[in-house]
Design an enzyme around this catalytic site. Structure first.
Site, PDB file in Angstrom:
ATOM      1  N   HIS A 310       0.833  -1.216   0.000  1.00 46.65           N
ATOM      2  CA  HIS A 310       0.000   0.000   0.000  1.00 46.65           C
ATOM      3  C   HIS A 310       0.870   1.269   0.000  1.00 46.65           C
ATOM      4  O   HIS A 310       1.976   1.238  -0.495  1.00 46.65           O
ATOM      5  CB  HIS A 310      -0.995  -0.027   1.163  1.00 46.65           C
ATOM      6  N   HIS A 379       3.042  -7.014   4.490  1.00 50.96           N
ATOM      7  CA  HIS A 379       1.671  -6.545   4.764  1.00 50.96           C
ATOM      8  C   HIS A 379       1.247  -6.856   6.194  1.00 50.96           C
ATOM      9  O   HIS A 379       1.862  -7.669   6.876  1.00 50.96           O
ATOM     10  CB  HIS A 379       0.679  -7.238   3.827  1.00 50.96           C
ATOM     11  N   GLU A 441       2.092 -11.769   5.676  1.00 52.21           N
ATOM     12  CA  GLU A 441       1.079 -11.119   6.516  1.00 52.21           C
ATOM     13  C   GLU A 441       1.593 -11.269   7.946  1.00 52.21           C
ATOM     14  O   GLU A 441       1.434 -12.321   8.573  1.00 52.21           O
ATOM     15  CB  GLU A 441      -0.292 -11.786   6.344  1.00 52.21           C
TER      16      GLU A 441
HETATM   17 ZN   LIG Z   1      -2.001  -5.145   2.960  1.00 50.29          ZN
END
Ligand SMILES: [Zn+2]
Length: 476
Positions: A310, A379, A441
């Site tokens: 992002h 992330h 993640e």
């Molecule tokens: Zn993400």
């Protein structure tokens, strides 16, 4: 010839008129910015279990998004230069900007068109959506940039209709799609054939990059504050040579984009230009054009691309205490970068090293153009429920499986969070890259326990260390 022309006109009439009759008789109509869409014959708006389903192809194509249908995987990918949504028929999870999100109802096939839930489209494509049950009509309103007085009510009918033409249709112009500065390198990504000219200027010292026959992409303009006359700029910190980066449309005819690196003094640089990626490298010694990377092919130096998820206008998930995922991703990625810089056999490249907006395609392009050895995307996870927690590692292609296993072993140990294991998923950055690629993640921002750790300095240092150990073990 005349006869043929008349015949063609007749055939066109026959083709066009039955279509509008079909659309009118199909029960529900779709209006985009006050204009009824001309639906393919047989396609109609459906109502399934209380969810209004609309044909994604029709909406997307009318909005100027790129739509790709993959027959074998029954998936439809809708993308702009900075946004990507991939949905699979019958699958209640979609991939949004590289991560999985839940759908109310999976896409369904109706004839040869994919129908998707109206609500999802409205949220993800930035559309204002109204459903008139009595009229059985859907009213879509596309966002009007920086025009506060523009009516969003579809009831106002035709309106001004001044901006009905599609954006940026000049096929001859190349476009600048992204600018980023990291590792003392300016990276400019472009689409189309671009022959940049790079030269130094004095008083004050600066490096000028001119991109002839080029304009800014719509997505770039949407993401950057631009002054019509002076263009925009990007702050650069932590690099003593560089004051800031400026960019502007230097000339209208021919259209030329100019990007300037404002220096704090004279500096040497090298330039690399290869299919859509121009790099001005201030680490290079001497004012010369260096050959395309990898720079030290014989020395066995490995190129590692670190991708902070992002950024800029895309914050990613929001944590339970209101923090943005993009911040955690970048903090951690920078720590990984700092550690990798100590490794003399590794060349680390960041897809972004500040809060800039970067599309998934650009991230993949950087890694593919560099012919990187591995790609690691960082992330934070999120769920609609507060209970899921823990660390997981994603890969897509078989060639990435070993990297996923090795890096996850170190990552899970370093986070100390619940170990959710290594998982397969078809995510954009791990699918479209050509080298072993993983998406990490780290933990769940939506979980109280995980979140308390994710933004913690010591935790991040430990996790960065774990990621680096994984990378080193894999590269040996
Ligand atoms: Zn993400």
């Amino acid at each position: 010839m005349k006869k043929l022309g008349f015949l063609l006109a007749l055939i066109l009439c026959l083709l066009v008129f039955p279509k509008s009759v079909d659309a009118a008789s199909s029960g529900a109509a779709i209006y985009l910015d006050g204009q009824q869409l001309n639906l393919s014959s047989g396609v109609k708006v459906d109502n399934i279990k209380g969810n209004v389903m609309i044909p994604i192809r029709v909406v997307s194509e009318n909005l100027g998004f790129d739509v790709r249908w993959d027959k074998s995987s029954r998936s439809v990918t809708v993308s702009s230069s900075d946004k990507s949504v991939r949905m699979v028929v019958g699958n209640a999870q979609a991939e949004l900007d590289g991560e999985l999100v839940d759908l109310n109802l999976p896409p369904v096939l109706s004839g040869d068109t994919t129908l998707v839930p109206l609500r999802f489209v409205s949220q993800q494509m930035g559309l204002d959506v109204k459903w008139d049950n009595a009229a059985k009509a859907v009213y879509l309103t596309s966002p009007v940039p920086s025009s506060p007085d523009a009516g969003t009510s579809p009831g106002s009918g035709g309106g001004s209709g001044t901006d009905s033409s599609a954006p940026g249709n000049n096929a001859d112009l190349s476009t600048l799609t992204g600018i980023s500065f990291s590792d003392n390198r300016l990276m400019i990504s472009t689409e189309g054939t671009v022959a940049p000219s790079v030269f130094p200027m004095k008083g004050p010292d600066r490096i000028v990059v001119d991109l002839p026959n080029t304009a800014f992409s719509e997505a770039f303009l949407a993401d950057h504050v631009m002054n019509p006359s002076s263009g925009g700029e990007m702050a650069v910190t932590d690099y003593p040579d560089v004051a800031k980066i400026r960019f502007a449309l230097f000339s209208h005819s021919p259209s030329t984009v100019r990007v300037v690196i404002d220096l704090n003094g004279p500096a040497s640089y090298g330039v690399t230009h290869e299919s859509g990626l121009t790099i001005v490298d201030l680490n290079a010694e001497g004012d010369m054009v260096i050959p395309p990377v990898p720079p030290v092919s014989g020395s066995g130096k490995k190129i590692v691309v670190i991708d902070a998820g992002h950024g800029g206008s895309q914050p990613g998930a929001t944590s339970v205490t209101g923090k943005s995922e993009k911040v955690m991703n970048l903090d951690l990625a920078l720590k990984v970068e700092a550690l990798l810089k100590n490794e003399k056999n590794i060349e680390v490249v960041m897809t972004r090293s500040n809060d800039s907006t970067l599309g998934l395609k650009d991230r993949v392009k950087i890694a593919n153009d560099l012919k990187a050895d591995i790609f690691v995307s960082i992330h934070g996870n999120s769920s609609t429920s507060s209970s899921p927690n823990g660390t997981e590692t994603y890969y897509t292609r078989d060639a990435s499986k070993q990297l996923a296993n090795v890096i996850h072993k170190h990552l899970a140990k370093a986070t100390g969070l619940f170990d959710r294991g290594v998982k397969y998923s078809s995510l954009h950055v791990t699918r479209e890259t050509k080298m072993p690629a993983v998406l990490l993640e780290i933990g769940f921002l939506s979980n109280k326990g995980d979140e308390a750790q994710l933004f913690n300095e010591d935790f991040q240092n430990r996790v960065a260390q774990g990621i680096v150990e994984g990378i080193k073990e894999y590269l040996k």
